[in-house]
Write a protein that holds these residues in place. Structure first.
Motif, PDB file in Angstrom:
ATOM      1  N   LEU A   1       5.351   1.041 -10.725  1.00  0.00           N
ATOM      2  CA  LEU A   1       6.658   0.487 -10.847  1.00  0.00           C
ATOM      3  C   LEU A   1       7.505   0.318  -9.634  1.00  0.00           C
ATOM      4  CD1 LEU A   1       5.892   1.877 -13.692  1.00  0.00           C
ATOM      5  CD2 LEU A   1       8.166   1.777 -14.392  1.00  0.00           C
ATOM      6  N   GLY A   2       7.920  -0.808  -9.334  1.00  0.00           N
ATOM      7  CA  GLY A   2       8.657  -0.956  -8.362  1.00  0.00           C
ATOM      8  C   GLY A   2       7.835  -1.631  -7.037  1.00  0.00           C
ATOM      9  N   PHE A   3       6.608  -1.522  -7.115  1.00  0.00           N
ATOM     10  CA  PHE A   3       5.712  -1.709  -5.920  1.00  0.00           C
ATOM     11  C   PHE A   3       5.043  -3.108  -6.073  1.00  0.00           C
ATOM     12  CE2 PHE A   3       6.715   2.649  -5.508  1.00  0.00           C
ATOM     13  CZ  PHE A   3       6.888   3.074  -4.224  1.00  0.00           C
ATOM     14  N   ALA A   4       5.423  -4.060  -6.671  1.00  0.00           N
ATOM     15  CA  ALA A   4       4.748  -5.327  -6.780  1.00  0.00           C
ATOM     16  C   ALA A   4       4.361  -6.006  -5.638  1.00  0.00           C
ATOM     17  CB  ALA A   4       5.597  -6.146  -8.066  1.00  0.00           C
ATOM     18  N   ALA A   5       5.357  -5.954  -4.740  1.00  0.00           N
ATOM     19  CA  ALA A   5       5.308  -6.750  -3.672  1.00  0.00           C
ATOM     20  C   ALA A   5       4.201  -6.231  -2.559  1.00  0.00           C
ATOM     21  CB  ALA A   5       6.288  -7.154  -3.010  1.00  0.00           C
ATOM     22  N   TYR A   6       4.575  -4.623  -2.346  1.00  0.00           N
ATOM     23  CA  TYR A   6       3.597  -4.075  -1.494  1.00  0.00           C
ATOM     24  C   TYR A   6       2.154  -3.841  -2.276  1.00  0.00           C
ATOM     25  CZ  TYR A   6       2.238   0.195   1.001  1.00  0.00           C
ATOM     26  OH  TYR A   6       1.435   1.206   1.640  1.00  0.00           O
ATOM     27  N   GLY A   7       2.190  -3.694  -3.574  1.00  0.00           N
ATOM     28  CA  GLY A   7       0.890  -3.385  -4.261  1.00  0.00           C
ATOM     29  C   GLY A   7       0.183  -4.325  -4.176  1.00  0.00           C
ATOM     30  N   ALA A   8       0.668  -5.614  -4.290  1.00  0.00           N
ATOM     31  CA  ALA A   8      -0.216  -7.028  -4.305  1.00  0.00           C
ATOM     32  C   ALA A   8      -0.821  -7.245  -2.969  1.00  0.00           C
ATOM     33  CB  ALA A   8       0.818  -7.889  -4.881  1.00  0.00           C
ATOM     34  N   SER A   9      -0.021  -7.011  -1.827  1.00  0.00           N
ATOM     35  CA  SER A   9      -0.593  -7.124  -0.591  1.00  0.00           C
ATOM     36  C   SER A   9      -1.833  -6.104  -0.323  1.00  0.00           C
ATOM     37  CB  SER A   9       0.847  -6.924   0.577  1.00  0.00           C
ATOM     38  OG  SER A   9       1.170  -5.904   0.507  1.00  0.00           O
ATOM     39  N   LYS A  10      -1.589  -4.861  -0.647  1.00  0.00           N
ATOM     40  CA  LYS A  10      -2.718  -3.847  -0.237  1.00  0.00           C
ATOM     41  C   LYS A  10      -3.845  -4.105  -1.372  1.00  0.00           C
ATOM     42  CE  LYS A  10      -0.549  -1.479   2.842  1.00  0.00           C
ATOM     43  NZ  LYS A  10      -1.299  -1.549   4.322  1.00  0.00           N
ATOM     44  N   ALA A  11      -3.420  -4.633  -2.625  1.00  0.00           N
ATOM     45  CA  ALA A  11      -4.782  -5.053  -3.383  1.00  0.00           C
ATOM     46  C   ALA A  11      -5.683  -6.156  -2.628  1.00  0.00           C
ATOM     47  CB  ALA A  11      -4.351  -5.524  -4.742  1.00  0.00           C
ATOM     48  N   ALA A  12      -4.864  -7.075  -2.075  1.00  0.00           N
ATOM     49  CA  ALA A  12      -5.475  -8.167  -1.301  1.00  0.00           C
ATOM     50  C   ALA A  12      -6.300  -7.748  -0.211  1.00  0.00           C
ATOM     51  CB  ALA A  12      -4.570  -9.089  -1.132  1.00  0.00           C
ATOM     52  N   LEU A  13      -5.748  -6.488   0.601  1.00  0.00           N
ATOM     53  CA  LEU A  13      -6.563  -5.998   1.465  1.00  0.00           C
ATOM     54  C   LEU A  13      -7.830  -5.089   1.258  1.00  0.00           C
ATOM     55  CD1 LEU A  13      -6.449  -5.421   4.721  1.00  0.00           C
ATOM     56  CD2 LEU A  13      -5.007  -3.470   4.143  1.00  0.00           C
ATOM     57  N   SER A  14      -7.661  -4.537   0.166  1.00  0.00           N
ATOM     58  CA  SER A  14      -8.781  -3.800  -0.402  1.00  0.00           C
ATOM     59  C   SER A  14      -9.805  -4.527  -0.781  1.00  0.00           C
ATOM     60  CB  SER A  14      -8.262  -2.964  -1.521  1.00  0.00           C
ATOM     61  OG  SER A  14      -7.340  -1.848  -1.178  1.00  0.00           O
TER      62      SER A  14
END
Length: 390
Positions: free
Chosen positions: A235-248
């Motif tokens: 929760l709260g990490f939509a922008a950060y998490g999406a960018s890191k998911a792309a990197l993974s």
């Protein structure tokens, strides 16, 4: 009962025991030759494997269960961490984001291990860069490197290639990253999403594409610092998490594509460590002000001032929950760099294993319930939710 050949059929329990003995003998053989790094995670995985064997024996009677157990043993054996380490002599590494946090600590750590280190920093006259220049050995070179600037990436490539001459670059560590602000996805401005993608994903891709010829030349390593938030919805990490998911995902694809070149790819997915990525209270206040200014009247009304303001007060709570000791991350990165056969993924930090386990193996409703109550930190609900009585 005997088969048509007239030979007595081996009891199934004996076959299970045989597979277990073969696995145990193989593991002990590698341990005696000091070819395995047998830590707590590896030991637990072997214990769980034995439990899985019992489950297969009871729940899947006959040869299907035996086949599944045998395959699980083979896969588990092949993924055990290799302890055979390569020499660091004449190996050069480029690290991004060395102003502070993981990058700063890693540059110092690898310099002490004997690597040639190119430390990319955003601010060449900043305190982190000055510290690295004064405390590092003559093998450590600090470079101006904003990963969102193609001009600086190109210039860094020329500098590194010139220093290496014809050696090739052993490793690139894509560490530079930003978090921006933590808030509901609807509240975050598009600038936050774009900035996270520019730094955390597109910058890493641009840099990787630029330096891959040098990595192929050395048959070296690509190490991308992702995050637990890239695999687990927080929760709260939509922008950060999406960018890191792309990197993974980028890392996972490259791992397969670069294998034929002899280049190994590893992804580091740490949990919550104190690196400075959360910024300062002043930065959070400024970002909060920007968020308030860009919200539409409808969204502001539905969420309510108190709900939105509460995010600014979360800063202290988040900071207090972070781990101070960065050594677990440094250890995993160094192993990814010098292990003869590194793992594809490393997850330093307790939560880095606990949270993904909840997300992957528990029913979605249950995992959502757990994450909501773990991460909301006593936060109120939006005014619109109160009005409709949800």
């Amino acid at each position: 009962m005997e088969p048509a050949s007239g030979q007595p059929e081996l009891p199934l329990s004996l076959l299970y025991a045989g597979v277990t003995v073969v696995l145990g003998a193989a593991v002990i053989h590698r341990l005696l030759r000091q070819e395995l790094q047998m830590g707590v995670p590896a030991a637990l995985s072997l214990l769980l494997l034995l439990l899985a064997g019992w489950v297969c024996f009871v729940a899947l009677p006959g040869y299907p269960g035996l086949c599944i157990f045998s395959l699980a043993c083979l896969l588990s054996y092949c993924t055990l961490p290799d302890s055979e380490l390569l020499s660091v002599q004449d190996k050069a590494i480029l690290i991004t984001g060395c102003d502070s946090g993981f990058g700063f600590a890693l540059a110092k750590y690898l310099d002490k291990l004997g690597f040639t280190v190119f430390a990319g920093v955003l601010y060449l006259d900043g305190p982190g860069a000055k510290d690295l220049k004064t405390s590092g050995s003559n093998r450590l070179m600090v470079l101006q490197l904003d990963v969102t600037s193609l001009e600086q990436i190109t210039k860094s490539y020329a500098q590194v290639k010139s220093q290496l001459k014809n050696r090739g670059l052993w490793a690139l560590v894509n560490n530079a990253g930003i978090l921006e602000f933590v808030a509901d996805a609807e509240l975050l401005p598009m600038s936050t999403y774009k900035h996270c993608m520019d730094v955390n994903f597109f910058g890493a891709v641009e840099l990787t594409k630029m330096f891959l010829p040098l990595l192929r030349q050395a048959k070296g390593r690509l190490v991308n610092i992702s995050s637990m938030a890239g695999t687990t919805p927080l929760l709260g990490f939509a922008a950060y998490g999406a960018s890191k998911a792309a990197l993974s995902m980028f890392s996972n694809v490259l791992r397969q594509e670069l294998a034929i070149w002899g280049v190994k790819v590893a992804t580091i997915q740490p949990s919550a460590f104190k690196t400075g990525i959360f910024g300062t209270t002043d930065q959070w206040s400024n970002q909060h002000t920007q968020i308030m200014q860009q919200l539409s009247p409808d969204v502001r009304k539905d969420y309510g001032e108190n709900y939105i303001i509460a995010f600014r007060g979360k800063y202290g709570k988040w900071q207090a929950s972070l781990q101070d000791e960065l050594q677990p991350v440094l250890n995993d990165i160094s192993i990814a760099l010098i292990a003869k056969n590194p793992k594809s993924h490393y997850s330093p930090g307790t939560a880095a294993n606990f949270f993904p386990f909840i997300y992957r193996y528990l029913p979605t409703r249950l995992s959502d319930f757990i994450f909501y109550h773990l991460l909301k930190s006593g936060q109120d609900v939006p005014d619109g939710v109160k009005e409709i009585g949800l």
